[in-house]
Design an enzyme around this catalytic site. Structure first.
Site, mmCIF file in Angstrom:
data_model
loop_
_atom_site.group_PDB
_atom_site.id
_atom_site.type_symbol
_atom_site.label_atom_id
_atom_site.label_comp_id
_atom_site.label_asym_id
_atom_site.label_seq_id
_atom_site.Cartn_x
_atom_site.Cartn_y
_atom_site.Cartn_z
ATOM 1 N N GLU A 45 0.865 -1.187 0.000
ATOM 2 C CA GLU A 45 0.000 0.000 0.000
ATOM 3 C C GLU A 45 0.896 1.229 0.000
ATOM 4 O O GLU A 45 1.947 1.250 0.644
ATOM 5 C CB GLU A 45 -0.910 0.027 1.228
ATOM 6 C CG GLU A 45 -1.720 1.334 1.262
ATOM 7 C CD GLU A 45 -2.851 1.352 2.281
ATOM 8 O OE1 GLU A 45 -2.838 0.554 3.218
ATOM 9 O OE2 GLU A 45 -3.752 2.206 2.117
ATOM 10 N N CYS A 239 -6.620 1.266 2.759
ATOM 11 C CA CYS A 239 -7.528 2.422 2.803
ATOM 12 C C CYS A 239 -7.343 3.331 1.600
ATOM 13 O O CYS A 239 -8.247 4.095 1.254
ATOM 14 C CB CYS A 239 -7.299 3.209 4.080
ATOM 15 S SG CYS A 239 -7.747 2.319 5.566
ATOM 16 N N ASN A 370 -11.995 -2.702 0.141
ATOM 17 C CA ASN A 370 -10.907 -3.044 1.070
ATOM 18 C C ASN A 370 -11.471 -3.511 2.400
ATOM 19 O O ASN A 370 -11.834 -4.657 2.547
ATOM 20 C CB ASN A 370 -9.981 -1.831 1.254
ATOM 21 C CG ASN A 370 -9.000 -2.034 2.393
ATOM 22 O OD1 ASN A 370 -8.411 -3.102 2.495
ATOM 23 N ND2 ASN A 370 -8.842 -1.053 3.261
ATOM 24 N N GLU A 371 -11.598 -2.573 3.325
ATOM 25 C CA GLU A 371 -11.976 -2.953 4.696
ATOM 26 C C GLU A 371 -13.374 -2.413 4.984
ATOM 27 O O GLU A 371 -13.570 -1.655 5.917
ATOM 28 C CB GLU A 371 -10.938 -2.329 5.633
ATOM 29 C CG GLU A 371 -10.644 -3.083 6.867
ATOM 30 C CD GLU A 371 -9.507 -2.437 7.653
ATOM 31 O OE1 GLU A 371 -9.585 -1.227 7.929
ATOM 32 O OE2 GLU A 371 -8.541 -3.143 7.970
HETATM 33 O O1 AHR Z 1 -2.237 -1.237 6.784
HETATM 34 C C1 AHR Z 1 -2.702 0.014 7.173
HETATM 35 C C2 AHR Z 1 -4.211 0.129 7.058
HETATM 36 O O2 AHR Z 1 -4.812 -0.719 7.971
HETATM 37 C C3 AHR Z 1 -4.801 -0.279 5.741
HETATM 38 O O3 AHR Z 1 -4.785 0.732 4.822
HETATM 39 C C4 AHR Z 1 -6.197 -0.632 6.099
HETATM 40 O O4 AHR Z 1 -6.766 -1.587 5.247
HETATM 41 C C5 AHR Z 1 -6.121 -1.057 7.532
HETATM 42 O O5 AHR Z 1 -7.023 -0.387 8.314
#
Ligand code: AHR
Length: 652
Positions: A45, A239, A370-371
């Protein structure tokens, strides 16, 4: 020293006499689940200056003047007041993706120039060749005096570049060699004589990038990834996929094609943490989706792109696209598959070919969101899945279970997506080392017929999540190793796993702990990196039962273990973690083999203290030490030193 310690604990007869040996059995004739080549991977990321200022080897920050403050990173130098000026111009209608450029007017009196500070300085190496390029439109001939300078302004490499007059934009280039190594250099551009010149895309790259690609990636950082032999690479987030709001989301189509046409946006981590604010953090997308696919191919990893599913980060705005308006998002997903795999006669396959890769990238899986969490995600999961599977039934989809490995959000998505027969569920855990030890049995109880599991983001936190005090210390790495034996034992359902985050610049990070740290010249893997690397380089092809008194080794007396067979190498691979302060004597019995070659090879990861860490100055303090263990018949006697992770490979 480590070698000596290792030998002592593995082979000292004196020691073996004093300890009561526990018997461990490995049943080589009872292979269980196949271990997929994708089992151990990496998650990239663009956080902590991982892309611009990190993996992407561009040395000039804000090369196209598109940061919110168009001259951020640039300083004007004038020896005589008024002997030059800079105007920031916007040609938005003509070039909406790269609208700004500068117009420099300079007069003959004294010295007039501009410098660029790089990403917390520029890492310059003695003897290395640097390629400078610039887009220019001079009214009359202009000579540029280019200098790499140390922090005191002394030149450590220079060149003179003549720009001929032109009414159209053109690109000029020149290469020169640095005379001194300097971690905090800057680039100075002096204007000779009198004139007016328009400038844009001012760029400087080292010659030696990964695979010597012009405008490529930092070779030492890619090498650290390649050395892991990762089974997959998940990208670009995290994120960052979601964005703080939907305009700030990651849009892959804006990251392909010519670099000068890739529209820069603010990196969401720029403003995420007030205590780690990084006002100069933007995404140039010089490292874009083509480069990610190429990187995956280079290091032998399956690509796993994650796409925005019409939801911005739920920790920030939680903005969502109404379902009736979601088609463009779905189209992005379909088009990405065409970009990766499509025939060169198709629109997106054709672009891939035009970028230099006519062959497909063999994309097999993709993440939807993603999350994310909540019913809005389920709605979007349904429409994405329907559309993608209708066109590409073989693409496996990775779906979110939210930010936590338990609790309301997790339970809702876990239950719902299981009922909907999702392909792969992505679980994230940022927890303390104790959680990782307790959860070494987490997957022993999962439904064997449900969706597969991707441990997509995890890292043991020595303090707490997003604390600046988190350290990548040996206690965390050891706990992760213990946990990973549980992932391996459950390889029938856990098919992929990746630590997070991957990279951090020592002067530009927002989130810790991280797997790999770097400054402008150096880089190192943490203790966690070596745990990941040992697992990935010793992954084997099928799980073997490893038991003590008939039960899997999941923390009895602080010991954790797993075993597998590497059928190509004809080796049994045993992983053992001693999380205690006591040495532990083991007799390892290998059942179901005809013959065992002696000695076995072993790799030991250890540290004298649980708070020990690797650093830029001591990058391999905690790193694997190789040795051998003699076998007697089908048995190996060994004693695991306190706080150690061992990998033993036995030829059969
Ligand atoms: O790894 C850091 C962050 O942690 C990532 O962007 C996210 O997916 C998670 O909350």
């Amino acid at each position: 020293m480590f070698f000596g310690v290792f030998l002592f604990f593995f082979a000292s007869p004196l020691f073996l006499q004093t300890a009561v040996a526990q018997e461990i059995t490995v049943e080589a004739d009872k292979p269980g689940a196949a271990i997929r080549p994708t089992m151990w991977g990496i998650f990239f990321e663009d956080i902590n200056m991982a892309a611009d200022g990190g993996l992407y080897a561009e040395l000039v920050k804000n090369r196209s003047f598109e940061f919110n403050n168009p001259l951020m990173g640039w300083t004007e130098h004038s020896s005589v007041p008024g002997n030059g000026n800079i105007l920031v111009l916007n040609r938005g209608a003509e070039n909406p993706d790269n609208p700004r450029f500068i117009r420099v007017t300079h007069y003959t009196d004294g010295e007039y120039g501009l410098s660029n500070e790089g990403f917390r300085g520029m890492g310059i190496k003695q003897g290395e060749t640097y390629h400078f390029s610039i887009w220019d439109r001079p009214a009359a001939p202009v000579a540029l005096r280019l200098e790499l300078q140390n922090p005191n302004g002394q030149p450590i490499g220079s060149a003179r570049l003549l720009l001929n007059p032109s009414t159209d934009w053109k690109r000029d280039t020149i290469s020169f060699t640095a005379t001194v190594t300097e971690a905090k250099a800057r680039l100075y551009i002096g204007f000779e004589g009198q004139g007016v010149v328009d400038l844009d895309m001012i760029s400087l790259f080292p010659q030696h990038t990964w695979k010597q690609r012009p405008g490529g990636l930092r070779a030492d950082l890619v090498q650290l990834l390649a050395d892991m032999h990762p089974g997959f690479i998940r990208f670009p987030g995290g994120c960052i996929v979601e964005g703080r709001d939907l305009t700030n989301r990651y849009q892959w189509k804006k990251t392909v094609g010519r670099v000068e046409d890739r529209k820069l946006i603010m990196n969401r981590w720029n403003v995420e943490f007030a205590h780690r604010s990084t006002p100069d953090y933007f995404q140039s997308f010089g490292l874009g989706f083509f480069e990610y696919f190429q990187l995956a191919e280079d290091i032998g990893a399956e690509p796993l792109p994650i796409l925005n599913c019409g939801m911005a980060c739920q920790f920030n705005t939680a903005e969502v696209v109404p379902i009736p308006d979601i088609d463009p998002y779905i189209q992005d997903a379909l088009d990405l598959i065409e970009f990766a795999n499509g025939d060169t006669s198709t629109k997106w396959g054709g672009l891939r070919a035009a970028m230099g890769h006519p062959a497909p990238f063999h994309l097999k899986m993709m993440g939807v969101g993603n999350e994310q969490w909540g019913p809005q995600y389920v709605e979007r999961y349904k429409v994405f899945t329907r559309a993608i599977k209708a066109r590409y039934p073989d693409i496996r989809l990775v779906n979110s279970t939210g930010p936590d490995p338990n609790g309301e959000k997790f339970d809702f998505l876990n239950d719902t997506l299981r009922k909907l027969h999702a392909d792969i569920l992505d679980e994230h855990y940022y927890r303390n080392p104790g959680w990782f030890l307790q959860n070494a049995t987490r997957y022993d109880h999962y439904d064997r017929n449900g969706p597969k599991i991707f441990a997509g983001e995890y890292a043991a936190q020595s303090d707490k999540v997003v604390s600046v005090n988190n350290r990548s210390n040996w206690q965390c790495a050891l706990a992760e190793a213990a946990f990973m034996t549980g992932l391996e034992r459950n390889a029938d359902i856990v098919q992929m796993a990746s630590y997070a985050p991957l990279f951090a610049h020592v002067d530009g990070w927002q989130w810790t702990p991280d797997l790999i740290w770097f400054d402008n010249l150096r880089s190192y893997g943490t203790a966690d990196y070596y745990v990941q690397k040992l697992f990935a380089n010793n992954k084997g092809t099928a799980v073997l039962p490893l038991t003590r008194q008939g039960s899997p080794l999941t923390g009895q007396d602080g010991l954790y273990g797993s075993a597998c067979i590497d059928s190509a190498a004809r080796e049994i691979v045993i992983k053992l973690v001693n999380t205690t302060a006591q040495p532990q004597s083991l007799n390892i019995r290998l059942d179901g083999v005809r013959k065992v070659s002696s000695p076995a090879r072993a790799f030991l990861l250890s540290a004298a203290r649980l708070d020990a860490v690797n650093t830029l100055d001591n990058p391999t303090a905690i790193s694997p030490v190789g040795t051998s263990i003699p076998s007697q018949g089908k048995k190996l006697a060994s004693t695991l030193a306190p706080y150690t992770f061992s990998v033993i490979r036995i030829k059969i």
